[in-house]
Write an enzyme that holds these catalytic residues in place. Structure first.
Site, PDB file in Angstrom:
ATOM      1  N   ASP A  65      -4.629   6.930   9.858  1.00 25.76           N
ATOM      2  CA  ASP A  65      -4.275   5.611  10.381  1.00 25.76           C
ATOM      3  C   ASP A  65      -2.879   5.588  10.998  1.00 25.76           C
ATOM      4  O   ASP A  65      -2.484   4.618  11.640  1.00 25.76           O
ATOM      5  CB  ASP A  65      -4.402   4.535   9.301  1.00 25.76           C
ATOM      6  CG  ASP A  65      -3.512   4.790   8.083  1.00 25.76           C
ATOM      7  OD1 ASP A  65      -2.593   5.630   8.159  1.00 25.76           O
ATOM      8  OD2 ASP A  65      -3.736   4.140   7.050  1.00 25.76           O
TER       9      ASP A  65
ATOM     10  N   HIS B  13       0.055   5.248   6.702  1.00 28.13           N
ATOM     11  CA  HIS B  13       0.236   5.574   5.284  1.00 28.13           C
ATOM     12  C   HIS B  13       0.527   7.062   5.089  1.00 28.13           C
ATOM     13  O   HIS B  13      -0.197   7.902   5.625  1.00 28.13           O
ATOM     14  CB  HIS B  13      -1.015   5.173   4.495  1.00 28.13           C
ATOM     15  CG  HIS B  13      -1.265   3.698   4.528  1.00 28.13           C
ATOM     16  ND1 HIS B  13      -2.121   3.116   5.433  1.00 28.13           N
ATOM     17  CD2 HIS B  13      -0.743   2.698   3.781  1.00 28.13           C
ATOM     18  CE1 HIS B  13      -2.135   1.808   5.229  1.00 28.13           C
ATOM     19  NE2 HIS B  13      -1.298   1.533   4.242  1.00 28.13           N
TER      20      HIS B  13
ATOM     21  N   SER C   7       0.807  -1.227   0.000  1.00 26.36           N
ATOM     22  CA  SER C   7       0.000   0.000   0.000  1.00 26.36           C
ATOM     23  C   SER C   7       0.835   1.270   0.000  1.00 26.36           C
ATOM     24  O   SER C   7       0.373   2.322  -0.459  1.00 26.36           O
ATOM     25  CB  SER C   7      -0.935   0.004   1.212  1.00 26.36           C
ATOM     26  OG  SER C   7      -0.191  -0.162   2.409  1.00 26.36           O
TER      27      SER C   7
ATOM     28  N   GLY D 149      -2.247  -4.102   0.966  1.00 24.47           N
ATOM     29  CA  GLY D 149      -2.406  -5.325   1.730  1.00 24.47           C
ATOM     30  C   GLY D 149      -1.481  -6.451   1.312  1.00 24.47           C
ATOM     31  O   GLY D 149      -1.521  -7.540   1.897  1.00 24.47           O
TER      32      GLY D 149
ATOM     33  N   ASN E 201       3.517  -5.673   5.750  1.00 22.43           N
ATOM     34  CA  ASN E 201       2.300  -6.387   6.136  1.00 22.43           C
ATOM     35  C   ASN E 201       2.616  -7.727   6.806  1.00 22.43           C
ATOM     36  O   ASN E 201       1.855  -8.193   7.650  1.00 22.43           O
ATOM     37  CB  ASN E 201       1.387  -6.592   4.927  1.00 22.43           C
ATOM     38  CG  ASN E 201       0.734  -5.293   4.488  1.00 22.43           C
ATOM     39  OD1 ASN E 201       0.182  -4.556   5.296  1.00 22.43           O
ATOM     40  ND2 ASN E 201       0.833  -4.982   3.215  1.00 22.43           N
TER      41      ASN E 201
END
Length: 249
Positions: A222, A225, A73, A111, A139
């Protein structure tokens, strides 16, 4: 019924003659046209001559090579309104401004794990890649995947690239985890990337989110990012390693 057949016969009988006459006309036209084309071709440059006219040193110089950003991502530009603000697009703008003749391809999937990247790599390598930026692993760490598995997948990706295209230059992007994952795990996670870069003699970005990770104003809500401004800094982190490669070509 007989009267209808007679009438139909009168209508159809002349047609073969008319069609034959028309075909003769078409044949004559084609023969004349061919003669004109042959005359014109003698006055026109051959294909090879035309190529000599259009193929100049400037055209050859501007031939495009490929930089492929293969990641998760972070590479995909998750959460941005426009992927043109993601770091691969920022790199493309910089390269174009310097007239360096490279096309940057964004092959990021939000993801994505190292296992996922490994599984889709074969399709990705069907295209010609001059510089391969490998940005995967975050991830895996956030999901607590065993580091032996992460390491094995990254090594398999590196091996596959070299087997398919030995001349492709590989840049490995390092990643770090937030401290809440545990000190031992985060330290071992960080070491995976440094060790792989050293063992495989790869160009290495120690931490692709340097000066971005953990800074609230440079990250989305979040906290993971990057924002548009954050991606500009990420692009600079990549550029420090990428620039010598694209300039020496």
């Amino acid at each position: 019924m007989a009267e209808n057949n007679q009438m139909l016969s009168k209508i159809l009988d002349p047609m073969p003659y008319k069609i034959l006459k028309f075909c003769y006309f078409i044949l004559a036209f084609v023969l004349i046209s061919c003669g004109e084309d042959q005359k014109k071709s003698s006055d026109s440059p051959s294909v090879s001559e035309a190529e000599e006219v259009t193929t100049t040193p400037e055209v050859i110089k501007k031939s495009t090579k490929t930089i492929l950003c293969f990641g998760d991502s972070i590479t995909a530009g998750y959460g941005l309104e426009d992927t043109a603000d993601a770091y691969p697009a920022v790199l493309q703008s910089k390269i174009e401004s310097l007239d360096l003749g490279y096309t940057v391809i964004n092959s990021g999937v939000s993801g994505e794990t190292t296992a996922g990247g490994r599984s889709r790599l074969g399709w990705i390598l069907n295209q010609s890649v001059d510089i391969f930026l490998l940005e995967l692993g975050a991830n895996d760490g956030l999901r607590g995947i065993p580091l032996t598995e992460t390491r094995a997948n990254l090594q398999a990706i590196i091996d596959a690239i070299r087997q398919k295209s030995p001349d492709t230059k590989i840049i490995l992007a390092g990643m770090e985890l937030p401290p809440n994952m545990g000190q031992d795990y985060t330290a071992e996670f960080r070491a995976v990337f440094a060790d792989l870069a050293k063992e495989n003699n790869l160009a290495f970005i120690p931490f692709i989110l340097k000066d971005v990770g953990g800074i609230p104003e440079l990250n989305q809500n979040d906290g993971i990012h990057p924002t548009v401004e954050g991606h500009k800094i990420v692009a600079e982190n990549v550029w420090e390693v990428l620039e010598p490669m694209v300039r020496q070509e």
